[in-house]
Design a protein around this motif. Structure first.
Motif, PDB file in Angstrom:
ATOM      1  N   ILE A 180       0.845  -1.193   0.000  1.00  0.00           N
ATOM      2  CA  ILE A 180       0.000   0.000   0.000  1.00  0.00           C
ATOM      3  C   ILE A 180       0.883   1.247   0.000  1.00  0.00           C
ATOM      4  O   ILE A 180       1.712   1.431   0.893  1.00  0.00           O
ATOM      5  CB  ILE A 180      -0.945   0.009   1.219  1.00  0.00           C
ATOM      6  CG1 ILE A 180      -1.932  -1.160   1.130  1.00  0.00           C
ATOM      7  CG2 ILE A 180      -1.686   1.335   1.316  1.00  0.00           C
ATOM      8  CD1 ILE A 180      -2.776  -1.344   2.380  1.00  0.00           C
ATOM      9  N   ASP A 181       0.709   2.087  -1.011  1.00  0.00           N
ATOM     10  CA  ASP A 181       1.547   3.279  -1.148  1.00  0.00           C
ATOM     11  C   ASP A 181       0.999   4.474  -0.397  1.00  0.00           C
ATOM     12  O   ASP A 181       1.772   5.368  -0.018  1.00  0.00           O
ATOM     13  CB  ASP A 181       1.706   3.631  -2.627  1.00  0.00           C
ATOM     14  CG  ASP A 181       2.558   2.616  -3.367  1.00  0.00           C
ATOM     15  OD1 ASP A 181       3.757   2.513  -3.050  1.00  0.00           O
ATOM     16  OD2 ASP A 181       2.028   1.910  -4.245  1.00  0.00           O
ATOM     17  N   ALA A 182      -0.317   4.566  -0.195  1.00  0.00           N
ATOM     18  CA  ALA A 182      -0.906   5.691   0.527  1.00  0.00           C
ATOM     19  C   ALA A 182      -2.367   5.378   0.827  1.00  0.00           C
ATOM     20  O   ALA A 182      -2.991   4.549   0.142  1.00  0.00           O
ATOM     21  CB  ALA A 182      -0.810   6.992  -0.274  1.00  0.00           C
ATOM     22  N   ILE A 183      -2.897   6.060   1.842  1.00  0.00           N
ATOM     23  CA  ILE A 183      -4.295   5.922   2.246  1.00  0.00           C
ATOM     24  C   ILE A 183      -4.918   7.313   2.269  1.00  0.00           C
ATOM     25  O   ILE A 183      -4.316   8.262   2.782  1.00  0.00           O
ATOM     26  CB  ILE A 183      -4.397   5.252   3.627  1.00  0.00           C
ATOM     27  CG1 ILE A 183      -3.830   3.827   3.570  1.00  0.00           C
ATOM     28  CG2 ILE A 183      -5.855   5.215   4.115  1.00  0.00           C
ATOM     29  CD1 ILE A 183      -3.640   3.183   4.926  1.00  0.00           C
ATOM     30  N   VAL A 192       1.900  -2.709  11.100  1.00  0.00           N
ATOM     31  CA  VAL A 192       3.146  -2.001  10.825  1.00  0.00           C
ATOM     32  C   VAL A 192       4.089  -2.080  12.024  1.00  0.00           C
ATOM     33  O   VAL A 192       5.296  -2.343  11.883  1.00  0.00           O
ATOM     34  CB  VAL A 192       2.856  -0.528  10.477  1.00  0.00           C
ATOM     35  CG1 VAL A 192       4.165   0.250  10.304  1.00  0.00           C
ATOM     36  CG2 VAL A 192       2.018  -0.429   9.209  1.00  0.00           C
ATOM     37  N   ARG A 193       3.542  -1.901  13.216  1.00  0.00           N
ATOM     38  CA  ARG A 193       4.396  -1.804  14.409  1.00  0.00           C
ATOM     39  C   ARG A 193       4.948  -3.154  14.858  1.00  0.00           C
ATOM     40  O   ARG A 193       6.094  -3.249  15.313  1.00  0.00           O
ATOM     41  CB  ARG A 193       3.614  -1.158  15.552  1.00  0.00           C
ATOM     42  CG  ARG A 193       4.463  -0.932  16.806  1.00  0.00           C
ATOM     43  CD  ARG A 193       3.771  -0.055  17.797  1.00  0.00           C
ATOM     44  NE  ARG A 193       4.613   0.243  18.938  1.00  0.00           N
ATOM     45  CZ  ARG A 193       5.548   1.177  18.967  1.00  0.00           C
ATOM     46  NH1 ARG A 193       5.752   1.924  17.885  1.00  0.00           N
ATOM     47  NH2 ARG A 193       6.272   1.391  20.047  1.00  0.00           N
ATOM     48  N   TRP A 194       4.169  -4.205  14.732  1.00  0.00           N
ATOM     49  CA  TRP A 194       4.521  -5.453  15.394  1.00  0.00           C
ATOM     50  C   TRP A 194       4.818  -6.608  14.444  1.00  0.00           C
ATOM     51  O   TRP A 194       5.001  -7.734  14.899  1.00  0.00           O
ATOM     52  CB  TRP A 194       3.402  -5.873  16.352  1.00  0.00           C
ATOM     53  CG  TRP A 194       3.186  -4.869  17.441  1.00  0.00           C
ATOM     54  CD1 TRP A 194       2.133  -4.017  17.595  1.00  0.00           C
ATOM     55  CD2 TRP A 194       4.078  -4.596  18.534  1.00  0.00           C
ATOM     56  NE1 TRP A 194       2.295  -3.229  18.704  1.00  0.00           N
ATOM     57  CE2 TRP A 194       3.485  -3.570  19.312  1.00  0.00           C
ATOM     58  CE3 TRP A 194       5.307  -5.115  18.934  1.00  0.00           C
ATOM     59  CZ2 TRP A 194       4.083  -3.057  20.451  1.00  0.00           C
ATOM     60  CZ3 TRP A 194       5.907  -4.608  20.074  1.00  0.00           C
ATOM     61  CH2 TRP A 194       5.294  -3.593  20.829  1.00  0.00           C
ATOM     62  N   LYS A 195       4.900  -6.378  13.151  1.00  0.00           N
ATOM     63  CA  LYS A 195       5.218  -7.472  12.232  1.00  0.00           C
ATOM     64  C   LYS A 195       6.575  -8.069  12.587  1.00  0.00           C
ATOM     65  O   LYS A 195       7.581  -7.367  12.642  1.00  0.00           O
ATOM     66  CB  LYS A 195       5.236  -6.970  10.783  1.00  0.00           C
ATOM     67  CG  LYS A 195       5.517  -8.092   9.798  1.00  0.00           C
ATOM     68  CD  LYS A 195       5.567  -7.588   8.358  1.00  0.00           C
ATOM     69  CE  LYS A 195       5.893  -8.738   7.419  1.00  0.00           C
ATOM     70  NZ  LYS A 195       6.004  -8.276   6.015  1.00  0.00           N
ATOM     71  N   ASP A 232       8.836   2.409   4.458  1.00  0.00           N
ATOM     72  CA  ASP A 232       8.736   3.601   5.292  1.00  0.00           C
ATOM     73  C   ASP A 232       7.316   3.721   5.841  1.00  0.00           C
ATOM     74  O   ASP A 232       6.438   2.917   5.531  1.00  0.00           O
ATOM     75  CB  ASP A 232       9.092   4.847   4.470  1.00  0.00           C
ATOM     76  CG  ASP A 232      10.552   4.878   4.053  1.00  0.00           C
ATOM     77  OD1 ASP A 232      11.375   4.249   4.758  1.00  0.00           O
ATOM     78  OD2 ASP A 232      10.853   5.505   3.021  1.00  0.00           O
ATOM     79  N   ARG A 233       7.098   4.732   6.646  1.00  0.00           N
ATOM     80  CA  ARG A 233       5.759   5.014   7.153  1.00  0.00           C
ATOM     81  C   ARG A 233       4.782   5.154   5.985  1.00  0.00           C
ATOM     82  O   ARG A 233       5.132   5.675   4.925  1.00  0.00           O
ATOM     83  CB  ARG A 233       5.750   6.292   7.976  1.00  0.00           C
ATOM     84  CG  ARG A 233       6.540   6.229   9.270  1.00  0.00           C
ATOM     85  CD  ARG A 233       6.428   7.550  10.014  1.00  0.00           C
ATOM     86  NE  ARG A 233       6.956   8.674   9.224  1.00  0.00           N
ATOM     87  CZ  ARG A 233       6.696   9.955   9.462  1.00  0.00           C
ATOM     88  NH1 ARG A 233       5.892  10.293  10.467  1.00  0.00           N
ATOM     89  NH2 ARG A 233       7.212  10.903   8.714  1.00  0.00           N
ATOM     90  N   HIS A 255       2.179   8.164  14.905  1.00  0.00           N
ATOM     91  CA  HIS A 255       3.046   8.894  13.983  1.00  0.00           C
ATOM     92  C   HIS A 255       4.266   8.079  13.560  1.00  0.00           C
ATOM     93  O   HIS A 255       4.853   8.372  12.505  1.00  0.00           O
ATOM     94  CB  HIS A 255       3.499  10.215  14.612  1.00  0.00           C
ATOM     95  CG  HIS A 255       2.411  11.237  14.713  1.00  0.00           C
ATOM     96  ND1 HIS A 255       2.056  12.050  13.656  1.00  0.00           N
ATOM     97  CD2 HIS A 255       1.578  11.572  15.738  1.00  0.00           C
ATOM     98  CE1 HIS A 255       1.058  12.842  14.019  1.00  0.00           C
ATOM     99  NE2 HIS A 255       0.753  12.577  15.285  1.00  0.00           N
ATOM    100  N   GLU A 256       4.653   7.092  14.353  1.00  0.00           N
ATOM    101  CA  GLU A 256       5.803   6.274  13.976  1.00  0.00           C
ATOM    102  C   GLU A 256       5.458   5.272  12.874  1.00  0.00           C
ATOM    103  O   GLU A 256       6.344   4.760  12.191  1.00  0.00           O
ATOM    104  CB  GLU A 256       6.348   5.548  15.200  1.00  0.00           C
ATOM    105  CG  GLU A 256       6.937   6.505  16.233  1.00  0.00           C
ATOM    106  CD  GLU A 256       7.373   5.791  17.504  1.00  0.00           C
ATOM    107  OE1 GLU A 256       6.978   4.618  17.688  1.00  0.00           O
ATOM    108  OE2 GLU A 256       8.097   6.401  18.310  1.00  0.00           O
TER     109      GLU A 256
END
Length: 265
Positions: free
Chosen positions: A56-59, A79-82, A89-90, A116-117
């Protein structure tokens, strides 16, 4: 450009579909780009049938009702826990000014750092376009009872089969009742993905919330859209009814969105 209907049930997930979520796929000639319009309740599971989450490039969020944004909380977890880490990147997320704080609050996080991370949040400026890969996305303020609600006009220029550039336009209404902003967003659209949550007669007393099939058809006709795809139907709204309302007032092709179906634009 390809449109995949990930979720199209209005207000909350139905037995056959998550809430609002639409995946767009297009090429810039070098690679394929994927963007998501809304990520409503129940959509995060279903979208994995059609794409890896890391692709996914953007939402782009139309507004902050849960049936349009709440599965961003689940994506935050991914995103955080994979295990092994997120290999990109974010994820850029465009939305109303309150998006970052609303998502942090929904998940019980402190506002700083909140999410935000994991996400690169950016706020909409009405009628100010943003560009991601081959997509140019422009928000238009619409008529819905929240502080910020937008229709999104998505314009894509892709290489055609003959090598020449081809421009296509998809407009997504978000949630809205009739308004000039909606018609401006849908002007000359190749496909107008438009909500039709209400029915004529049944919901006449409720103003400035949702469209009926008739009002969606009228907006499409006024805008000169080529095709109309009705979406965001709650479980108590009849597909047959909203189609019958739209067809007499819209001169182009009209259908009702179905989860899992792909459309070429």
């Amino acid at each position: 450009m390809k449109l995949t209907i990930v979720g199209c049930t209005g207000s909350f997930p139905g037995p056959g579909s998550p809430a609002s979520c639409y995946l767009l796929t297009a090429s810039d000639g070098d690679r394929t780009w994927k963007i998501v319009l809304d990520l409503g309740s129940g959509a995060l599971g279903a979208i994995q049938r059609y794409t890896d989450l890391e692709d996914i490039d953007a939402i782009f969020l139309t507004h902050l009702h849960p049936d349009h944004c709440m599965d961003l909380c689940g994506l935050h977890v991914a995103v955080r826990w994979k295990p092994g880490g997120w290999n990109r990147d974010r994820i850029p997320v465009w939305g109303p000014a309150a998006t970052a704080d609303r998502m942090a609050t929904a998940y019980g996080l402190e506002l700083d750092p909140g999410m935000h991370e994991e996400f690169d949040f950016a706020n909409w400026t009405e009628r100010s376009a943003v560009t991601v890969g081959p997509y140019t996305v422009t928000p238009y303020a619409v008529n819905h009872p929240v502080e910020e609600a937008y229709a999104l006009r998505v314009e894509v220029t892709e290489p055609g089969d003959d090598g020449n550039a081809v421009r296509r336009i998809l407009t997504y209404s978000g949630d809205t009742d009739s308004c000039s902003g909606l018609e401006d967003a849908a002007r000359d659209a190749d496909l107008f993905l438009c909500e039709a949550a209400f029915e004529e007669g049944r919901d006449d007393a409720v103003k400035d919330v949702h469209l009926t099939g008739k009002r969606a058809g009228e907006a499409a006709e006024a805008a000169g859209a080529k095709r109309l795809l009705l979406t965001h139907l709650p479980v108590w709204t009849s597909q047959t009814t909203v189609l019958a309302e739209a067809k007499p007032v819209f001169s182009g092709g009209v259908a009702v969105a179905v989860a899992g179906v792909h459309y070429t634009i």
